[in-house]
Motif scaffolding. Structure first.
Motif, PDB file in Angstrom:
ATOM      1  N   ILE A 155       0.863  -1.184   0.000  1.00 10.32           N
ATOM      2  CA  ILE A 155       0.000   0.000   0.000  1.00 10.32           C
ATOM      3  C   ILE A 155       0.902   1.236   0.000  1.00 10.32           C
ATOM      4  N   VAL A 156       0.720   2.096  -0.988  1.00 12.89           N
ATOM      5  CA  VAL A 156       1.530   3.305  -1.088  1.00 12.89           C
ATOM      6  C   VAL A 156       0.783   4.454  -0.418  1.00 12.89           C
ATOM      7  N   LEU A 157       1.469   5.114   0.522  1.00 14.52           N
ATOM      8  CA  LEU A 157       0.842   6.148   1.336  1.00 14.52           C
ATOM      9  C   LEU A 157       1.614   7.464   1.192  1.00 14.52           C
ATOM     10  N   LYS A 163      -2.643  18.115   8.278  1.00 14.88           N
ATOM     11  CA  LYS A 163      -3.359  17.215   9.177  1.00 14.88           C
ATOM     12  C   LYS A 163      -4.183  16.202   8.396  1.00 14.88           C
ATOM     13  N   GLU A 164      -4.829  16.659   7.308  1.00 17.01           N
ATOM     14  CA  GLU A 164      -5.754  15.786   6.586  1.00 17.01           C
ATOM     15  C   GLU A 164      -5.032  14.594   5.971  1.00 17.01           C
ATOM     16  N   THR A 165      -3.812  14.792   5.475  1.00 18.45           N
ATOM     17  CA  THR A 165      -3.116  13.651   4.885  1.00 18.45           C
ATOM     18  C   THR A 165      -2.594  12.702   5.957  1.00 18.45           C
ATOM     19  N   ARG A 166      -2.252  13.212   7.141  1.00 16.34           N
ATOM     20  CA  ARG A 166      -1.809  12.316   8.216  1.00 16.34           C
ATOM     21  C   ARG A 166      -2.945  11.414   8.682  1.00 16.34           C
ATOM     22  N   GLU A 167      -4.162  11.880   8.479  1.00 15.51           N
ATOM     23  CA  GLU A 167      -5.332  11.063   8.824  1.00 15.51           C
ATOM     24  C   GLU A 167      -5.343   9.747   8.048  1.00 15.51           C
ATOM     25  N   LYS A 168      -4.677   9.736   6.881  1.00 15.05           N
ATOM     26  CA  LYS A 168      -4.630   8.526   6.062  1.00 15.05           C
ATOM     27  C   LYS A 168      -3.930   7.369   6.755  1.00 15.05           C
ATOM     28  N   VAL A 169      -3.074   7.672   7.724  1.00 20.40           N
ATOM     29  CA  VAL A 169      -2.306   6.622   8.385  1.00 20.40           C
ATOM     30  C   VAL A 169      -3.234   5.592   9.031  1.00 20.40           C
ATOM     31  N   GLY A 170      -4.266   6.072   9.712  1.00 25.43           N
ATOM     32  CA  GLY A 170      -5.229   5.161  10.326  1.00 25.43           C
ATOM     33  C   GLY A 170      -5.933   4.297   9.305  1.00 25.43           C
ATOM     34  N   LYS A 171      -6.282   4.913   8.160  1.00 24.82           N
ATOM     35  CA  LYS A 171      -6.927   4.150   7.088  1.00 24.82           C
ATOM     36  C   LYS A 171      -5.971   3.099   6.536  1.00 24.82           C
ATOM     37  N   ALA A 182       2.247  -4.553   3.357  1.00 30.70           N
ATOM     38  CA  ALA A 182       3.202  -3.563   3.842  1.00 30.70           C
ATOM     39  C   ALA A 182       2.734  -2.176   3.411  1.00 30.70           C
ATOM     40  N   VAL A 183       3.126  -1.170   4.173  1.00 33.10           N
ATOM     41  CA  VAL A 183       2.807   0.217   3.824  1.00 33.10           C
ATOM     42  C   VAL A 183       4.093   0.925   3.423  1.00 33.10           C
ATOM     43  N   ARG A 184       4.071   1.538   2.245  1.00 33.57           N
ATOM     44  CA  ARG A 184       5.229   2.271   1.722  1.00 33.57           C
ATOM     45  C   ARG A 184       4.917   3.763   1.801  1.00 33.57           C
ATOM     46  N   VAL A 185       5.432   4.407   2.840  1.00 37.72           N
ATOM     47  CA  VAL A 185       5.169   5.830   3.048  1.00 37.72           C
ATOM     48  C   VAL A 185       6.147   6.642   2.212  1.00 37.72           C
ATOM     49  N   VAL A 186       5.634   7.669   1.540  1.00 38.48           N
ATOM     50  CA  VAL A 186       6.499   8.505   0.694  1.00 38.48           C
ATOM     51  C   VAL A 186       6.081   9.966   0.804  1.00 38.48           C
ATOM     52  N   VAL A 243       8.034   0.480  -6.171  1.00 42.19           N
ATOM     53  CA  VAL A 243       7.856  -0.435  -5.027  1.00 42.19           C
ATOM     54  C   VAL A 243       6.774  -1.483  -5.300  1.00 42.19           C
ATOM     55  N   GLU A 244       6.315  -1.561  -6.555  1.00 41.12           N
ATOM     56  CA  GLU A 244       5.286  -2.525  -6.952  1.00 41.12           C
ATOM     57  C   GLU A 244       4.028  -2.370  -6.111  1.00 41.12           C
ATOM     58  N   GLY A 245       3.560  -1.136  -6.036  1.00 39.63           N
ATOM     59  CA  GLY A 245       2.359  -0.851  -5.265  1.00 39.63           C
ATOM     60  C   GLY A 245       1.109  -1.485  -5.854  1.00 39.63           C
ATOM     61  N   ASP A 246       0.225  -1.928  -4.985  1.00 40.54           N
ATOM     62  CA  ASP A 246      -1.051  -2.512  -5.402  1.00 40.54           C
ATOM     63  C   ASP A 246      -2.220  -1.582  -5.112  1.00 40.54           C
ATOM     64  N   LEU A 247      -2.016  -0.632  -4.210  1.00 41.49           N
ATOM     65  CA  LEU A 247      -3.062   0.297  -3.832  1.00 41.49           C
ATOM     66  C   LEU A 247      -2.428   1.619  -3.433  1.00 41.49           C
ATOM     67  N   LEU A 248      -2.928   2.698  -4.031  1.00 35.30           N
ATOM     68  CA  LEU A 248      -2.447   4.037  -3.700  1.00 35.30           C
ATOM     69  C   LEU A 248      -3.541   4.726  -2.911  1.00 35.30           C
ATOM     70  N   LEU A 249      -3.213   5.166  -1.712  1.00 33.28           N
ATOM     71  CA  LEU A 249      -4.208   5.729  -0.797  1.00 33.28           C
ATOM     72  C   LEU A 249      -4.026   7.245  -0.725  1.00 33.28           C
TER      73      LEU A 249
END
Length: 297
Positions: A155-157, A163-171, A182-186, A243-249
């Motif tokens: 999951i690419v994050l 603040k609004e984008t940090r809210e994505k962490v919980g999701k 795995a979560v790939r934070v960028v 990173v071969e992401g499967d989902l971009l959040l």
């Protein structure tokens, strides 16, 4: 996922190739979250031909479409008897009807295909998807590209300092646990300002620590972009491919006050450029940003 007693996923389908790809991914997604599915086809009545449809012609088209939808349902349920799927046919402007039906069903998610093209043409081809993302009151999963895994490994994050984008962490944690992904934070940065760079570096370290304490495999990376050469969206899309992401959040609204009408240019570009599923989430107003504490399940 959305704390509903009965989760529902609305999958928009027009029988073109990309919407059939979206149908497959939408069914996989609904199985993962344990949701019922509604297939929706909208008979467009805003064009020249649509405006001149008689009631009898519309009724015949509706019957033909309903038959095709139920053929699709049979193919799916023959393989999985447990999957609950219903069909709806609506008439009107495509994106208006999709958001209207989603609200009527209290859908937890909308799934739809998103085509792409180069230059100005891309804007018009992707307009239905963008209008749905802009107008929807629930998250929208747009599917572009033809080849996708059935599950989700990465999951690419993308994060910045809002603040609004940090809210994505919980999701991201919810989906990472669901898929055992795995979560790939960028983060992409276009400045050399040490204060901003250091602040972003600290935030990414906190997010990585937060995710790892929640039991999620995580990497965090800052990409240095060059103004005028690559857009923020393209940097994120390129990283997701690497990173071969499967989902971009992503979060689609950067200004809470304009939730129903605003979608940032970077969010638009990510949706239209990414050849992978993009989950667009509306920020929840009034929520606190993620803090550097965690509590395992």
């Amino acid at each position: 996922m959305e704390d509903k007693d009965s989760k529902k996923v609305l999958i928009a389908i027009d029988f073109e190739e990309q919407s059939m790809v979206a149908l497959t991914q939408g069914i996989n997604f609904s199985k993962a979250i344990g949701a019922e599915v509604t297939l929706l086809h909208v008979i467009e009545d805003t064009g020249i031909l649509g405006k001149h449809l008689s009631d009898a012609q519309y009724e015949q088209i509706r019957k033909d479409v309903d038959k095709r939808l139920h053929e699709q349902i049979k193919q799916i349920t023959d393989k999985d008897k447990k999957q609950v799927i219903t069909a709806l046919v609506a008439r009107g402007r495509v994106y208006d009807k999709i958001t209207e039906v989603a609200e009527m069903l209290q859908a937890a998610f909308i799934v739809m295909g998103c085509n792409g093209a180069g230059g100005i043409k891309r804007r018009f081809i992707g307009s239905n998807a963008l209008h749905v993302v802009r107008g929807s009151k629930c998250p929208v999963l747009t599917i572009k590209g033809k080849q996708h895994r059935q599950g989700c490994r990465n999951i690419v994050l993308p994060l910045d300092l809002t603040k609004e984008t940090r809210e994505k962490v919980g999701k991201a944690i919810v989906f990472a646990r669901l898929y055992k992904a795995a979560v790939r934070v960028v983060s992409v940065i276009f400045t050399k300002d040490e204060f901003i760079v250091n602040r972003l570096t600290r935030q990414l370290a906190q997010v990585k620590d937060y995710l790892e304490k929640a039991g999620i495999e995580c990497t965090a990376e800052i990409i240095k972009g060059i103004k005028g050469e690559e857009s923020l969206a393209q940097c994120i899309v390129d990283y997701a491919g690497k990173v071969e992401g499967d989902l971009l959040l992503i979060m689609t609204q950067q200004e809470i006050d304009f939730t129903d009408y605003f979608i940032g240019s970077s969010a638009q570009e990510i949706i239209l450029r990414a050849d992978m599923p993009v989950l667009s989430i509306i920020p929840d107003s009034g929520k606190e940003p993620v803090k550097n504490t965690s509590r395992k399940r």
